[in-house]
Design an enzyme around this catalytic site. Structure first.
Site, PDB file in Angstrom:
ATOM      1  N   ASP A   1       0.797   2.534   3.639  1.00 45.98           N
ATOM      2  CA  ASP A   1      -0.054   3.648   3.210  1.00 45.98           C
ATOM      3  C   ASP A   1       0.802   4.908   3.058  1.00 45.98           C
ATOM      4  O   ASP A   1       0.394   6.008   3.422  1.00 45.98           O
ATOM      5  CB  ASP A   1      -1.207   3.880   4.197  1.00 45.98           C
TER       6      ASP A   1
ATOM      7  N   HIS B   1       1.381   5.276  -2.079  1.00 43.58           N
ATOM      8  CA  HIS B   1       0.879   6.293  -3.013  1.00 43.58           C
ATOM      9  C   HIS B   1       2.108   7.022  -3.555  1.00 43.58           C
ATOM     10  O   HIS B   1       2.644   7.912  -2.891  1.00 43.58           O
ATOM     11  CB  HIS B   1      -0.034   7.289  -2.291  1.00 43.58           C
ATOM     12  N   PHE B   2       2.560   6.641  -4.754  1.00 42.87           N
ATOM     13  CA  PHE B   2       3.755   7.272  -5.328  1.00 42.87           C
ATOM     14  C   PHE B   2       3.401   8.491  -6.183  1.00 42.87           C
ATOM     15  O   PHE B   2       4.271   9.111  -6.779  1.00 42.87           O
ATOM     16  CB  PHE B   2       4.618   6.256  -6.075  1.00 42.87           C
ATOM     17  N   ARG B   3       2.113   8.830  -6.256  1.00 43.53           N
ATOM     18  CA  ARG B   3       1.635  10.156  -6.705  1.00 43.53           C
ATOM     19  C   ARG B   3       1.750  10.467  -8.174  1.00 43.53           C
ATOM     20  O   ARG B   3       1.323  11.538  -8.594  1.00 43.53           O
ATOM     21  CB  ARG B   3       2.345  11.274  -5.911  1.00 43.53           C
TER      22      ARG B   3
ATOM     23  N   HIS C   1     -10.718   0.730   1.616  1.00 46.37           N
ATOM     24  CA  HIS C   1     -10.583   1.821   2.595  1.00 46.37           C
ATOM     25  C   HIS C   1     -11.924   1.897   3.312  1.00 46.37           C
ATOM     26  O   HIS C   1     -12.901   2.411   2.767  1.00 46.37           O
ATOM     27  CB  HIS C   1     -10.248   3.142   1.904  1.00 46.37           C
TER      28      HIS C   1
ATOM     29  N   HIS D   1       0.835  -1.217   0.000  1.00 40.36           N
ATOM     30  CA  HIS D   1       0.000   0.000   0.000  1.00 40.36           C
ATOM     31  C   HIS D   1       0.869   1.266   0.000  1.00 40.36           C
ATOM     32  O   HIS D   1       1.285   1.751   1.047  1.00 40.36           O
ATOM     33  CB  HIS D   1      -0.894  -0.018   1.245  1.00 40.36           C
TER      34      HIS D   1
ATOM     35  N   HIS E   1       2.857  14.230   1.399  1.00 35.90           N
ATOM     36  CA  HIS E   1       2.442  15.579   1.009  1.00 35.90           C
ATOM     37  C   HIS E   1       3.597  16.490   1.415  1.00 35.90           C
ATOM     38  O   HIS E   1       4.341  16.175   2.352  1.00 35.90           O
ATOM     39  CB  HIS E   1       1.172  16.005   1.757  1.00 35.90           C
TER      40      HIS E   1
HETATM   41  N1  LIG Z   1      -4.364   7.688   4.119  1.00 29.82           N
HETATM   42  C1  LIG Z   1      -4.451   8.971   3.859  1.00 29.82           C
HETATM   43  O1  LIG Z   1      -4.713   9.757   4.742  1.00 29.82           O
HETATM   44  N2  LIG Z   1      -4.218   9.465   2.623  1.00 29.82           N
HETATM   45  C2  LIG Z   1      -4.014   8.720   1.410  1.00 29.82           C
HETATM   46  C3  LIG Z   1      -5.276   8.153   0.882  1.00 29.82           C
HETATM   47  C4  LIG Z   1      -5.775   6.969   1.662  1.00 29.82           C
HETATM   48  O2  LIG Z   1      -5.085   5.942   1.759  1.00 29.82           O
HETATM   49  O3  LIG Z   1      -6.887   6.993   2.172  1.00 29.82           O
HETATM   50  C5  LIG Z   1      -3.397   9.661   0.375  1.00 29.82           C
HETATM   51  O4  LIG Z   1      -3.319   9.255  -0.794  1.00 29.82           O
HETATM   52  O5  LIG Z   1      -2.978  10.777   0.720  1.00 29.82           O
HETATM   53 ZN   LIG Z   2      -7.096   4.737   2.332  1.00 27.48          ZN
HETATM   54 ZN   LIG Z   3      -3.937   4.620   0.939  1.00 27.98          ZN
END
Ligand SMILES: NC(=O)N[C@@H](CC(=O)O)C(=O)O
Ligand SMILES: [Zn+2]
Ligand SMILES: [Zn+2]
Length: 438
Positions: A303, A60-62, A176, A58, A307
């Site tokens: 996760d 998020h590499f954006r 989620h 899990h 940011h």
């Molecule tokens: N977990 C988070 O607070 N943020 C995640 C999105 C997500 O996994 O719900 C994100 O992409 O910023």
């Molecule tokens: Zn999530």
């Molecule tokens: Zn996530």
């Protein structure tokens, strides 16, 4: 090219010689039994541990869309430096990964990854299941039952349709699980206007309640049972959610932040500690930790949701949700091993063997003959403090600043040196990452 790792202690305490030939583990034998002359290079691992590379299910590499927060180059180097050799990217990019074309676009960007990867397909009103399932997606998810970063929350009917389709496609659904109907908006209205480290971030925990998670987990499990789908609950933050998933025969994951941080840390973290689901009470954190330690929880995944500092430096109502974590997950877990609160085989299972099993990734997660040579060499005697400045994510901060952790000395991805910190300097290898689904 072949490399012989001699005298390496494995997670189960066996001391072994491990021969890597090309991209695979050719042989694992008792220490002293494999001939150094047969290898191009010999690495003496005396006193050190050799672990299977972590599979972070899990991240998020954006990219595409938000490369100012992270990109495949920086995110994957951060992974390699933290002993993560496979990552699974989530769909809340721009465009969202909800069509075959969007999967193709992301796969092209991921070609600059230093670690292996999977690409998840997501669900929105605009998704195109036919083209999505036509591509080698890793799993369906994370499917958002409430809005998070990217506002991809969906309605109950669409969720049921998506789960039924995934079941027919024999694809795991990662969820989620939060139910916005059980949020407490009044808690946010009471929040102060502090920003950044002075932000009143506890209001976020009061707003996105534990009950909202428990209810959404229950619903996801019911829908999954109706279609006989494989449901995996992402970033479970409550013992209630974990127990419900486990009782139903589903799988679940816990993040390092829900394992190591609680609402008590929010005074210091401020809005840098805002994420979904949010940090919980210290009592719930301890109950989550117990379930990770005793094996009720299947997977630890990060996760990783970077940011920028500037973005996080806003009021609790305006700051984006999410914290980075891909580089610090294994190091923090190894510190627990040092302290005797987790055993090393459990850590190996949580971050490597189990994710490989749950998501059916061939040839990863274990050090046995014939599997990919995804390896991490660590010295459990050597810990150091985590510093955001030392990490390799583009966001340059961490919610774990100042904690002790055990970082890898070397990380191999399919036999290629992806990260090497021996001798003091850090070096990174070529971008050899490949899609784990074909
Ligand atoms: N977990 C988070 O607070 N943020 C995640 C999105 C997500 O996994 O719900 C994100 O992409 O910023
Ligand atoms: Zn999530
Ligand atoms: Zn996530």
């Amino acid at each position: 090219m072949s490399t012989l790792f001699t005298n390496a202690t494995l997670a189960d305490d066996r001391v072994c010689d491990v021969l890597v030939a090309g991209e695979t583990i050719a042989e694992v034998a008792a220490a002293g039994t494999l001939a150094p002359a047969d290898a191009d290079e010999v690495v003496d691992c005396d006193g050190k541990h050799l672990l299977p590379g972590a599979v972070d299910a899990h991240v998020h590499f954006r990219e595409p869309g938000f490369a100012h927060k992270e990109d495949w180059h920086t995110g994957s180097r951060s992974a390699a430096a933290g002993g993560v050799t496979t990552v699974v990217d989530q769909p809340n990019t721009e465009p969202p990964t909800v069509t075959g074309a969007a999967v193709d676009e992301k796969a092209e960007l991921a070609a600059k990854s230093s670690v292996d990867f999977g690409i998840n397909g997501g669900v929105t009103e605009d998704w195109d299941p036919d083209s999505l399932f036509d591509r080698p997606i890793f799993a369906l998810g994370e499917v958002f039952l409430a809005d998070s970063t990217g506002d991809m929350g969906i309605e109950a009917d669409l969720f049921a349709d998506a789960v039924a389709r995934a079941a027919r496609e024999d694809t795991v659904v990662t969820v989620h699980a939060e139910d916005a109907a059980l949020f407490d908006p009044a808690a946010l209205e009471r929040a102060g206007d502090g920003t950044g480290r002075d932000g009143d971030a506890d209001a976020w925990s009061a707003f996105r309640t534990a009950e909202a998670e428990a209810a959404a987990v229950d619903r996801a499990l019911e829908v999954g049972a109706d279609s006989e789908a494989a449901i995996h609950i992402a970033h479970t933050s409550t013992p209630e959610g974990i127990d419900a998933a486990s009782d139903a025969g589903a799988t679940c994951e816990v993040t390092p932040h829900h394992l190591f941080l609680s609402r008590e840390d929010l005074d210091e973290l401020g809005t840098f500690g805002r994420m979904n689901p949010p940090l919980r009470s210290e009592a719930r954190r301890e109950a989550v930790f117990e379930r990770v330690a005793d094996g009720t929880v299947d997977i630890v995944a990060t996760d990783h949701a970077p940011h920028t500092r500037a973005e996080k430096d806003a009021s609790v109502r305006d700051a984006p949700s999410g914290v980075p974590g891909v580089e610090t997950m294994l190091p923090l877990l190894l510190q627990e091993v040092r302290e005797g609160t987790l055993d090393l085989e459990r850590v190996r299972d949580l971050v490597a063997a189990n994710p490989a099993t749950v998501f059916d990734i061939e040839g990863k997660g274990r050090i046995v003959e014939g599997t990919d040579a995804d390896l991490v060499l660590v010295d459990l005697e050597a810990s150091r403090e985590i510093r955001g400045d030392d990490l390799h994510s583009k966001c340059e901060w961490t919610p774990f600043e100042g904690r002790e952790a055990v970082f890898p000395e070397v990380t191999l991805v399919r036999g290629h040196v992806a990260y090497d910190a021996r001798g003091g300097d850090e070096t990174f290898g070529e971008a050899v990452g490949e899609n784990v689904r074909v």
